[in-house]
Scaffold this motif. Structure first.
Motif, PDB file in Angstrom:
ATOM      1  N   THR A 135       4.851  12.552   0.852  1.00 44.39           N
ATOM      2  CA  THR A 135       4.156  11.258   0.947  1.00 44.39           C
ATOM      3  C   THR A 135       3.887  10.848   2.382  1.00 44.39           C
ATOM      4  O   THR A 135       3.309   9.790   2.612  1.00 44.39           O
ATOM      5  N   ARG A 145       3.012   5.959  -5.755  1.00 43.42           N
ATOM      6  CA  ARG A 145       2.669   6.069  -7.175  1.00 43.42           C
ATOM      7  C   ARG A 145       1.557   7.085  -7.385  1.00 43.42           C
ATOM      8  O   ARG A 145       1.582   7.871  -8.341  1.00 43.42           O
ATOM      9  N   THR A 146       0.567   7.097  -6.488  1.00 41.61           N
ATOM     10  CA  THR A 146      -0.528   8.061  -6.606  1.00 41.61           C
ATOM     11  C   THR A 146      -0.020   9.497  -6.505  1.00 41.61           C
ATOM     12  O   THR A 146      -0.449  10.382  -7.252  1.00 41.61           O
ATOM     13  N   VAL A 147       0.917   9.721  -5.571  1.00 41.77           N
ATOM     14  CA  VAL A 147       1.468  11.071  -5.415  1.00 41.77           C
ATOM     15  C   VAL A 147       2.218  11.497  -6.668  1.00 41.77           C
ATOM     16  O   VAL A 147       2.124  12.639  -7.124  1.00 41.77           O
ATOM     17  N   ARG A 187       0.811  -1.215   0.000  1.00 44.53           N
ATOM     18  CA  ARG A 187       0.000   0.000   0.000  1.00 44.53           C
ATOM     19  C   ARG A 187       0.850   1.273   0.000  1.00 44.53           C
ATOM     20  O   ARG A 187       0.538   2.221  -0.727  1.00 44.53           O
ATOM     21  N   PRO A 188       1.964   1.354   0.773  1.00 46.53           N
ATOM     22  CA  PRO A 188       2.790   2.569   0.678  1.00 46.53           C
ATOM     23  C   PRO A 188       3.343   2.807  -0.720  1.00 46.53           C
ATOM     24  O   PRO A 188       3.453   3.957  -1.157  1.00 46.53           O
ATOM     25  N   ALA A 217       1.820   1.950  -3.515  1.00 36.49           N
ATOM     26  CA  ALA A 217       0.699   2.468  -4.303  1.00 36.49           C
ATOM     27  C   ALA A 217       0.441   3.941  -3.977  1.00 36.49           C
ATOM     28  O   ALA A 217       0.131   4.742  -4.869  1.00 36.49           O
ATOM     29  N   GLU A 218       0.573   4.312  -2.704  1.00 34.26           N
ATOM     30  CA  GLU A 218       0.389   5.720  -2.340  1.00 34.26           C
ATOM     31  C   GLU A 218       1.478   6.590  -2.959  1.00 34.26           C
ATOM     32  O   GLU A 218       1.208   7.714  -3.407  1.00 34.26           O
TER      33      GLU A 218
END
Length: 471
Positions: A224, A205-207, A199-200, A202-203
């Motif tokens: 982040t 990547r989202t940022v 999950r970190p 993916a976060e």
């Protein structure tokens, strides 16, 4: 003729997803111990089943052997039904027995495989596998030496192996089912665990992807929040990359703005003087206009040359490998280029080399040549008439030292740092014509070659000292 198209050899292979790689890496260490556990379990189960059934078979053998007696000089026995009842099981294994006195058969199955009597220890049962009537069997046998009987008495009890094999299969099946259930439970639990662990990432990547939606590029560091230890180096490296990109982008914008400003002046002069030359009828006026055009062209040419040199010194990316450079040879080449300029400016150009050398460094010859050429150009351009511009070379313990000095007005101590920046004109329009890029080129080359630069007072004049690492 058509056929199946061949795959492109240059087409990149499809990469395996990180989730699949982690799942494979975690399942491998789980499956291998499961296989080893199954092998060990099979060995232990076989040994336990053999020992357990041998104990029952030995008990039946002992019960029969205890009934063997001697009466009136003859061997007698009374087969107890309980001895054979001990061997009854759900698989209905066949039970065989044989009792012999020496070579004489007393009772039982005469064709049961006989043992080597000499190899049997008295009153010590022995177990062995054999084949009888086309089936594998397990034989328990014992030798008894009876008083007043010359020949030894051999008692054998055997049974088929169906029950043993059925028990082994049942236990192995239970073990394998347990292992498969355990692996299945791990598979069910490991997938959400992997999702939680990733999950970190993916976060992160989202940022990063959120930056694509903005009109202006955002090159600020990523925000982040707290990241796992493994992702912190990646985040820091990405922030450093953004900082370098921001620095390069800002420098390019400033460079473009400054260059356009510097080029605007000679181009404006060119346009005005060309217009005057076209309209004027006076020959003296036309000659003056052509002279101004020539000076503006020379200034523009020098500006473009220095801009290209600065671009080469600042260019990023993979650098070509260093080469061995003799600073004495480069200095002589620079003097050959600048000697005409020095003569016109009435400046003596001199090369001083302390010691025999060698004055060898590692670097790029083109950049070193441009750097030294700009230093000598400044030493001539900002010198006084009748002055001296000197190139000095010396080898010291810390490296090869290059010194370029002149007899000009020099640079005040408070302005020396600013003098190394781009388009810095300390004397304004009253000083000699220039673009303010000479020392900026020198600084860029020095940084790229890992050297050190220092500006000092030559009393009078300016001394530029550059220390290169030894080759």
């Amino acid at each position: 003729m058509t056929g199946t198209p061949k795959p492109n050899a240059t087409e990149p292979k499809r990469a395996t997803s990180l989730r699949r790689r982690l799942l494979t890496a975690m399942m491998g260490p789980l499956v291998i111990p499961a296989l080893v556990l199954g092998l060990i379990g099979w060995v232990l189960i076989s040994d336990v089943v053999r020992r357990t059934n041998d104990r029952v078979l030995g008990g039946a053998l002992g019960a029969i052997a205890e009934t063997v007696q001697v009466e009136r000089g003859e061997v007698t026995l009374d087969l107890p039904p309980a001895a054979f009842g001990m061997l009854e099981n759900g698989e209905r294994d066949n039970v065989y027995y044989r009792i012999a006195v020496g070579d004489r058969m007393l009772t039982g199955y005469a064709d049961l495989p006989a043992p080597d009597v000499a190899a049997l220890s008295p009153d010590a049962p022995r177990f062995r596998f054999a084949r009888y009537r086309g089936q594998p069997i397990r034989i328990a046998e014992i030798r008894r030496d009876l008083p007043r009987i010359a020949a030894p008495v051999v008692v054998q009890v055997a049974e088929t192996l169906d029950n043993r094999r059925a028990l082994e299969r049942g236990l192995m099946t239970a073990l394998l089912i347990g292992e498969f259930v355990l692996v299945g439970i791990v598979l069910l639990l490991i997938r959400p665990a992997l999702g939680w662990s990733l999950r970190p990432l993916a976060e992160l990547r989202t940022v990063i992807e959120a930056r694509d939606t903005r009109a202006a590029p955002d090159l600020s560091p990523l925000h982040t929040g707290p990241l796992p230890t493994e992702l912190q180096p990646l985040s820091r490296s990405f922030d450093r990359l953004l900082a370098r990109l921001d620095y390069a982008t800002t420098g390019m914008r400033r460079f473009t703005a400054d260059a356009s400003h510097q080029m605007r002046t000679p181009l404006s002069v060119l346009k005005v003087q060309i217009a005057l030359a076209r309209r004027g009828s006076d020959k003296a006026l036309r000659d003056e206009a052509l002279h101004e055009i020539e000076e503006a062209t020379d200034r523009l040419e020098r500006l473009l040359t220095q801009l290209l040199a600065l671009a080469r010194a600042d260019e990023a990316g993979k650098q070509p490998p260093f080469e061995r450079i003799d600073l004495r040879e480069v200095s002589q080449a620079v003097i050959s280029r600048r000697i005409r300029q020095a003569i016109d400016a009435d400046v003596e150009l001199r090369l001083d080399c302390e010691g025999e050398g060698p004055f060898v460094i590692d670097g790029h010859r083109t950049l070193v040549f441009e750097m030294l050429s700009n230093l000598v150009d400044n030493a001539i351009r900002y010198n006084r008439r009748g002055g001296t511009a000197t190139i000095g070379l010396e080898v010291r313990a810390r490296g090869v030292v290059l010194v370029v000095g002149d007899d000009g007005p020099g640079i005040p101590a408070l302005s020396r740092e600013h003098a190394l920046s781009r388009f810095a004109r300390l004397q304004g329009e009253q000083g000699p014509a220039g673009s303010g890029l000479g020392l900026a080129i020198v600084k860029a080359v020095v940084e790229r070659l890992g050297a050190a630069i220092e500006l000092s007072d030559a009393a009078p004049g300016l001394r530029v000292t550059i220390v290169f690492p030894l080759a």
